[in-house]
Design a protein around this motif. Structure first.
Motif, PDB file in Angstrom:
ATOM      1  N   TYR A 185      30.035  26.624 -39.200  1.00  0.00           N
ATOM      2  CA  TYR A 185      30.097  25.959 -40.500  1.00  0.00           C
ATOM      3  C   TYR A 185      29.898  24.454 -40.323  1.00  0.00           C
ATOM      4  N   GLY A 186      30.619  23.868 -39.363  1.00  0.00           N
ATOM      5  CA  GLY A 186      30.465  22.446 -39.105  1.00  0.00           C
ATOM      6  C   GLY A 186      29.113  22.109 -38.505  1.00  0.00           C
ATOM      7  N   ILE A 187      28.656  22.913 -37.556  1.00  0.00           N
ATOM      8  CA  ILE A 187      27.394  22.627 -36.867  1.00  0.00           C
ATOM      9  C   ILE A 187      26.207  22.737 -37.812  1.00  0.00           C
ATOM     10  N   LEU A 188      26.201  23.750 -38.681  1.00  0.00           N
ATOM     11  CA  LEU A 188      25.078  23.919 -39.604  1.00  0.00           C
ATOM     12  C   LEU A 188      25.124  22.902 -40.743  1.00  0.00           C
ATOM     13  N   THR A 189      26.323  22.499 -41.150  1.00  0.00           N
ATOM     14  CA  THR A 189      26.422  21.405 -42.121  1.00  0.00           C
ATOM     15  C   THR A 189      25.871  20.121 -41.508  1.00  0.00           C
ATOM     16  N   ALA A 190      26.184  19.907 -40.227  1.00  0.00           N
ATOM     17  CA  ALA A 190      25.651  18.743 -39.515  1.00  0.00           C
ATOM     18  C   ALA A 190      24.138  18.844 -39.364  1.00  0.00           C
ATOM     19  N   ALA A 191      23.625  20.055 -39.114  1.00  0.00           N
ATOM     20  CA  ALA A 191      22.177  20.241 -38.961  1.00  0.00           C
ATOM     21  C   ALA A 191      21.437  19.866 -40.236  1.00  0.00           C
ATOM     22  N   ARG A 192      22.069  20.067 -41.373  1.00  0.00           N
ATOM     23  CA  ARG A 192      21.426  19.687 -42.641  1.00  0.00           C
ATOM     24  C   ARG A 192      21.183  18.179 -42.698  1.00  0.00           C
ATOM     25  N   THR A 193      22.091  17.421 -42.118  1.00  0.00           N
ATOM     26  CA  THR A 193      21.921  15.973 -42.054  1.00  0.00           C
ATOM     27  C   THR A 193      20.842  15.589 -41.049  1.00  0.00           C
ATOM     28  N   ASP A 194      20.891  16.176 -39.855  1.00  0.00           N
ATOM     29  CA  ASP A 194      19.926  15.823 -38.810  1.00  0.00           C
ATOM     30  C   ASP A 194      18.499  16.217 -39.179  1.00  0.00           C
ATOM     31  N   PHE A 195      18.354  17.307 -39.915  1.00  0.00           N
ATOM     32  CA  PHE A 195      17.022  17.787 -40.295  1.00  0.00           C
ATOM     33  C   PHE A 195      16.772  17.577 -41.791  1.00  0.00           C
ATOM     34  N   GLU A 196      17.293  16.499 -42.299  1.00  0.00           N
ATOM     35  CA  GLU A 196      17.216  16.228 -43.744  1.00  0.00           C
ATOM     36  C   GLU A 196      15.786  16.236 -44.250  1.00  0.00           C
ATOM     37  N   ASP A 197      14.872  15.584 -43.544  1.00  0.00           N
ATOM     38  CA  ASP A 197      13.481  15.509 -43.992  1.00  0.00           C
ATOM     39  C   ASP A 197      12.825  16.888 -44.022  1.00  0.00           C
ATOM     40  N   VAL A 198      13.054  17.677 -42.968  1.00  0.00           N
ATOM     41  CA  VAL A 198      12.469  19.016 -42.906  1.00  0.00           C
ATOM     42  C   VAL A 198      12.968  19.878 -44.063  1.00  0.00           C
ATOM     43  N   ALA A 230      13.762  16.087 -34.287  1.00  0.00           N
ATOM     44  CA  ALA A 230      14.124  16.803 -35.515  1.00  0.00           C
ATOM     45  C   ALA A 230      12.896  17.379 -36.199  1.00  0.00           C
ATOM     46  N   ARG A 231      12.167  18.263 -35.502  1.00  0.00           N
ATOM     47  CA  ARG A 231      10.998  18.909 -36.056  1.00  0.00           C
ATOM     48  C   ARG A 231      11.350  20.281 -36.607  1.00  0.00           C
ATOM     49  N   ALA A 232      10.482  20.781 -37.478  1.00  0.00           N
ATOM     50  CA  ALA A 232      10.716  22.071 -38.121  1.00  0.00           C
ATOM     51  C   ALA A 232      10.781  23.206 -37.115  1.00  0.00           C
ATOM     52  N   ASP A 233       9.912  23.193 -36.095  1.00  0.00           N
ATOM     53  CA  ASP A 233       9.920  24.296 -35.138  1.00  0.00           C
ATOM     54  C   ASP A 233      11.193  24.292 -34.299  1.00  0.00           C
ATOM     55  N   ASN A 234      11.768  23.114 -34.052  1.00  0.00           N
ATOM     56  CA  ASN A 234      13.038  23.053 -33.339  1.00  0.00           C
ATOM     57  C   ASN A 234      14.171  23.607 -34.191  1.00  0.00           C
ATOM     58  N   LEU A 235      14.152  23.281 -35.479  1.00  0.00           N
ATOM     59  CA  LEU A 235      15.162  23.833 -36.386  1.00  0.00           C
ATOM     60  C   LEU A 235      15.026  25.349 -36.464  1.00  0.00           C
TER      61      LEU A 235
END
Length: 368
Positions: A290-303, A236-241
């Motif tokens: 919508y679901g995938i990007l909402t989920a991405a907010r959780t996975d990349f919470e720190d970033v 879950a790094r910034a460059d991956n996001l």
């Protein structure tokens, strides 16, 4: 005059009744059974194409609430979701020991496939969908294809996500070995969308599309179970996001171009029988992202917190949710300046461009 018209209409039915009466008893029974089976099959087909089980524009809320209420995350993740790694996080500091957790992106992807093939029938590979209307493909008619293209729009978004999971998100800095479960899931999701039990091209028996997609669900769940047990990695790094959002922006950008082309060149209002295909495919993509990007907010919470992306991410989710409010009974592809027949393609295209603009803005911030 009226009697003549009625006689003309009734003539084929009278002939068919006389023909059926002249047949032998056994042949009449055989034909009757065939017609009864077809009637049942078409009844099932029509029901499956018109009823959208478990459809909810607010389904993505679960991926926000899961982080607080379902116990999937005991601590926020650093650069990598694992408690047995010392890889550096996005700020270049050694990541503290973390409690492992499931990936919400993977969970959302598995749930979207489940929505397509378990909670609903996968329309594109149904035999009656393949047979079409007297040999004319349903996609070339204004009937019974909206759910099929909606499902394919969802599926394309999940396919795109599966590729990113294998290539970058599910490994450390792209240099470690790709995760086997994710690789298998990606391969399963690339399977032909139209395969029934038998195919003429190539000729021979086949495993149906929904059966293969169900296998993909199992492999995504296996990866997430291993991730929760600290036996797998999620980088879950910034460059991956950044790369993930870039791929999504390009994906929906291509769909926006398709809507634009149809809207500009075939603006015949309610009489454009292919406008619904373009509309519901794009709608399916937005529904999935919508679901995938909402989920991405959780996975990349720190970033997201470190780069102060909360406000723009709120706007991104708001635009995605607003686009799902556009559910007209009949899709109209009217002129954009028209006053009688609306242009639903242009309206949905506007939301796609707004979403893409948000994605590009987030990407720019991450790239600084």
């Amino acid at each position: 005059m009226l009697q003549s018209i009625l006689n003309t209409i009734a003539k084929p039915f009278v002939w068919l009744g006389g023909f059926f009466a002249r047949l032998g008893a056994i042949l009449r029974v055989v034909i009757g059974v065939i017609l009864a089976v077809l009637l049942v099959l078409y009844g099932i087909f029509f029901w499956n194409t018109q009823v959208w089980n478990a459809f909810s524009p607010d389904y993505a809320d679960a991926y926000n609430l899961a982080t607080k209420e379902a116990g999937h995350v005991s601590e926020p993740s650093g650069g990598i979701v694992s408690d047995n790694t010392t890889e550096t996080d996005t700020q270049g500091e050694s990541a503290e020991k973390k409690s492992c957790r499931r990936s919400m992106i993977v969970e959302a992807s598995a749930n979207l496939v489940d929505f397509n093939v378990n909670q609903n029938a996968w329309i594109s590979s149904m035999i009656l969908y393949k047979l079409g209307l007297f040999g004319v493909p349903w996609d070339a008619t204004p009937f019974f294809d909206n759910k099929a293209v909606f499902q394919r729009g969802i599926h394309q978004a999940v396919q795109r996500t599966a590729v990113e999971l294998v290539d970058s998100l599910g490994r450390v800095r792209g240099t470690s070995e790709a995760d086997k479960d994710l690789q298998t899931a990606r391969s399963d999701l690339q399977y032909n969308e139209f395969y029934w039990y038998w195919s003429f091209s190539p000729f021979g028996p086949k495993t149906t599309s929904p059966a293969i997609y169900r296998t993909a669900i199992k492999n995504l769940e296996k990866y997430n179970n291993r991730l929760e047990s600290c036996d797998a990695l999620f980088d879950a790094r910034a460059d991956n996001l950044l790369a993930f959002l870039d791929r999504i922006a390009k994906d929906i950008g291509g769909t926006s171009a398709l809507l634009k082309e149809r809207s500009e060149n075939y603006s015949s209002g309610w009489f454009d029988t292919r406008a619904d295909d373009r509309f519901w495919f794009a709608y399916g993509q937005l529904y999935a992202y919508y679901g995938i990007l909402t989920a991405a907010r959780t996975d990349f919470e720190d970033v997201i917190k470190q780069r102060r992306l909360e406000a723009i991410w709120d706007e991104l989710e708001g635009q995605l949710r607003a686009s799902l409010n556009i559910t007209p009974f009949i899709i109209s592809n009217g002129a954009e300046a028209g006053w009688f027949m609306p242009s639903h393609l242009a309206t949905l295209g506007f939301y796609i461009l707004r979403v893409r603009s948000n994605l590009v803005e987030i990407r720019t911030i991450l790239d600084r």
